[in-house]
Design a protein around this motif. Structure first.
Motif, PDB file in Angstrom:
ATOM      1  N   ASP A   1      26.610  11.005  11.880  1.00  0.00           N
ATOM      2  CA  ASP A   1      27.728  10.259  11.300  1.00  0.00           C
ATOM      3  C   ASP A   1      27.498   9.994   9.814  1.00  0.00           C
ATOM      4  O   ASP A   1      28.419  10.103   9.006  1.00  0.00           O
ATOM      5  CB  ASP A   1      27.942   8.934  12.034  1.00  0.00           C
ATOM      6  CG  ASP A   1      28.379   9.127  13.470  1.00  0.00           C
ATOM      7  OD1 ASP A   1      28.986  10.175  13.775  1.00  0.00           O
ATOM      8  OD2 ASP A   1      28.109   8.237  14.290  1.00  0.00           O
TER       9      ASP A   1
ATOM     10  N   GLU B   1      25.646  11.834   7.799  1.00  0.00           N
ATOM     11  CA  GLU B   1      25.793  13.126   7.124  1.00  0.00           C
ATOM     12  C   GLU B   1      27.263  13.479   6.911  1.00  0.00           C
ATOM     13  O   GLU B   1      27.657  13.918   5.828  1.00  0.00           O
ATOM     14  CB  GLU B   1      25.111  14.221   7.938  1.00  0.00           C
ATOM     15  CG  GLU B   1      25.129  15.574   7.288  1.00  0.00           C
ATOM     16  CD  GLU B   1      24.398  16.636   8.090  1.00  0.00           C
ATOM     17  OE1 GLU B   1      24.616  17.828   7.793  1.00  0.00           O
ATOM     18  OE2 GLU B   1      23.633  16.294   9.001  1.00  0.00           O
ATOM     19  N   ARG B   2      28.079  13.257   7.917  1.00  0.00           N
ATOM     20  CA  ARG B   2      29.522  13.542   7.794  1.00  0.00           C
ATOM     21  C   ARG B   2      30.175  12.671   6.719  1.00  0.00           C
ATOM     22  O   ARG B   2      30.988  13.141   5.926  1.00  0.00           O
ATOM     23  CB  ARG B   2      30.219  13.320   9.131  1.00  0.00           C
ATOM     24  CG  ARG B   2      29.926  14.393  10.142  1.00  0.00           C
ATOM     25  CD  ARG B   2      30.603  14.089  11.447  1.00  0.00           C
ATOM     26  NE  ARG B   2      30.285  15.098  12.440  1.00  0.00           N
ATOM     27  CZ  ARG B   2      30.231  14.882  13.738  1.00  0.00           C
ATOM     28  NH1 ARG B   2      30.518  13.680  14.219  1.00  0.00           N
ATOM     29  NH2 ARG B   2      29.933  15.841  14.567  1.00  0.00           N
TER      30      ARG B   2
ATOM     31  N   LEU C   1      28.706  11.205   4.109  1.00  0.00           N
ATOM     32  CA  LEU C   1      28.229  11.600   2.779  1.00  0.00           C
ATOM     33  C   LEU C   1      28.870  12.910   2.327  1.00  0.00           C
ATOM     34  O   LEU C   1      29.214  13.066   1.152  1.00  0.00           O
ATOM     35  CB  LEU C   1      26.707  11.712   2.770  1.00  0.00           C
ATOM     36  CG  LEU C   1      25.955  10.394   2.953  1.00  0.00           C
ATOM     37  CD1 LEU C   1      24.455  10.646   3.091  1.00  0.00           C
ATOM     38  CD2 LEU C   1      26.244   9.430   1.824  1.00  0.00           C
ATOM     39  N   THR C   2      29.061  13.841   3.255  1.00  0.00           N
ATOM     40  CA  THR C   2      29.712  15.113   2.928  1.00  0.00           C
ATOM     41  C   THR C   2      31.164  14.875   2.519  1.00  0.00           C
ATOM     42  O   THR C   2      31.649  15.449   1.538  1.00  0.00           O
ATOM     43  CB  THR C   2      29.643  16.078   4.122  1.00  0.00           C
ATOM     44  OG1 THR C   2      28.268  16.324   4.431  1.00  0.00           O
ATOM     45  CG2 THR C   2      30.323  17.395   3.820  1.00  0.00           C
ATOM     46  N   ALA C   3      31.854  14.011   3.234  1.00  0.00           N
ATOM     47  CA  ALA C   3      33.255  13.703   2.909  1.00  0.00           C
ATOM     48  C   ALA C   3      33.355  13.023   1.546  1.00  0.00           C
ATOM     49  O   ALA C   3      34.261  13.335   0.766  1.00  0.00           O
ATOM     50  CB  ALA C   3      33.857  12.819   3.994  1.00  0.00           C
TER      51      ALA C   3
ATOM     52  N   ARG D   1      31.293  13.378  -0.941  1.00  0.00           N
ATOM     53  CA  ARG D   1      30.987  14.409  -1.945  1.00  0.00           C
ATOM     54  C   ARG D   1      32.216  15.277  -2.201  1.00  0.00           C
ATOM     55  O   ARG D   1      32.545  15.584  -3.334  1.00  0.00           O
ATOM     56  CB  ARG D   1      29.813  15.257  -1.468  1.00  0.00           C
ATOM     57  CG  ARG D   1      29.590  16.508  -2.236  1.00  0.00           C
ATOM     58  CD  ARG D   1      28.395  16.444  -3.063  1.00  0.00           C
ATOM     59  NE  ARG D   1      28.260  17.734  -3.734  1.00  0.00           N
ATOM     60  CZ  ARG D   1      27.698  17.883  -4.873  1.00  0.00           C
ATOM     61  NH1 ARG D   1      27.189  16.851  -5.466  1.00  0.00           N
ATOM     62  NH2 ARG D   1      27.608  19.047  -5.431  1.00  0.00           N
ATOM     63  N   ARG D   2      32.879  15.679  -1.125  1.00  0.00           N
ATOM     64  CA  ARG D   2      34.080  16.515  -1.277  1.00  0.00           C
ATOM     65  C   ARG D   2      35.164  15.790  -2.052  1.00  0.00           C
ATOM     66  O   ARG D   2      35.826  16.369  -2.898  1.00  0.00           O
ATOM     67  CB  ARG D   2      34.604  16.936   0.088  1.00  0.00           C
ATOM     68  CG  ARG D   2      33.783  18.018   0.720  1.00  0.00           C
ATOM     69  CD  ARG D   2      34.414  18.476   2.009  1.00  0.00           C
ATOM     70  NE  ARG D   2      33.517  19.359   2.719  1.00  0.00           N
ATOM     71  CZ  ARG D   2      33.381  19.407   4.020  1.00  0.00           C
ATOM     72  NH1 ARG D   2      34.116  18.607   4.788  1.00  0.00           N
ATOM     73  NH2 ARG D   2      32.542  20.236   4.580  1.00  0.00           N
ATOM     74  N   SER D   3      35.371  14.512  -1.755  1.00  0.00           N
ATOM     75  CA  SER D   3      36.432  13.776  -2.440  1.00  0.00           C
ATOM     76  C   SER D   3      36.089  13.563  -3.909  1.00  0.00           C
ATOM     77  O   SER D   3      36.963  13.606  -4.758  1.00  0.00           O
ATOM     78  CB  SER D   3      36.720  12.450  -1.755  1.00  0.00           C
ATOM     79  OG  SER D   3      35.653  11.556  -1.921  1.00  0.00           O
TER      80      SER D   3
ATOM     81  N   ASP E   1      34.238  15.657  -5.717  1.00  0.00           N
ATOM     82  CA  ASP E   1      34.369  16.985  -6.333  1.00  0.00           C
ATOM     83  C   ASP E   1      35.829  17.297  -6.645  1.00  0.00           C
ATOM     84  O   ASP E   1      36.134  17.940  -7.648  1.00  0.00           O
ATOM     85  CB  ASP E   1      33.805  18.084  -5.422  1.00  0.00           C
ATOM     86  CG  ASP E   1      32.297  18.087  -5.390  1.00  0.00           C
ATOM     87  OD1 ASP E   1      31.658  17.405  -6.234  1.00  0.00           O
ATOM     88  OD2 ASP E   1      31.735  18.763  -4.508  1.00  0.00           O
TER      89      ASP E   1
END
Length: 64
Positions: free
Chosen positions: A44, A46-47, A49-51, A53-55, A57
């Motif tokens: 959870d 990791e998900r 933090l990835t989200a 990062r995407r937002s 970017d």
């Protein structure tokens, strides 16, 4: 386990360092490094933090 400082705060003691599991036999719980309170599951985190990062970017202006 590895101890890391995150941009999160323990809801019990206010600490910002957490133990992250790095081997399968360590389980999947992310816990406070100070009081050992459960924070979340590693997947959870990791998900999330990835989200994040995407937002961030997507907000960067395109290079000319």
């Amino acid at each position: 386990m590895i101890t890391v400082t995150l941009d999160l705060t323990c809801s019990i003691c206010g600490h910002q360092q957490f133990h992250l599991p790095i081997k399968a036999e360590e389980g999947a719980n992310v816990c406070c490094a100070n009081c050992s309170a459960f924070k979340c599951k590693a997947l959870d985190l990791e998900r999330a933090l990835t989200a994040m990062r995407r937002s961030s970017d997507n907000r960067q202006p395109a290079a000319a």
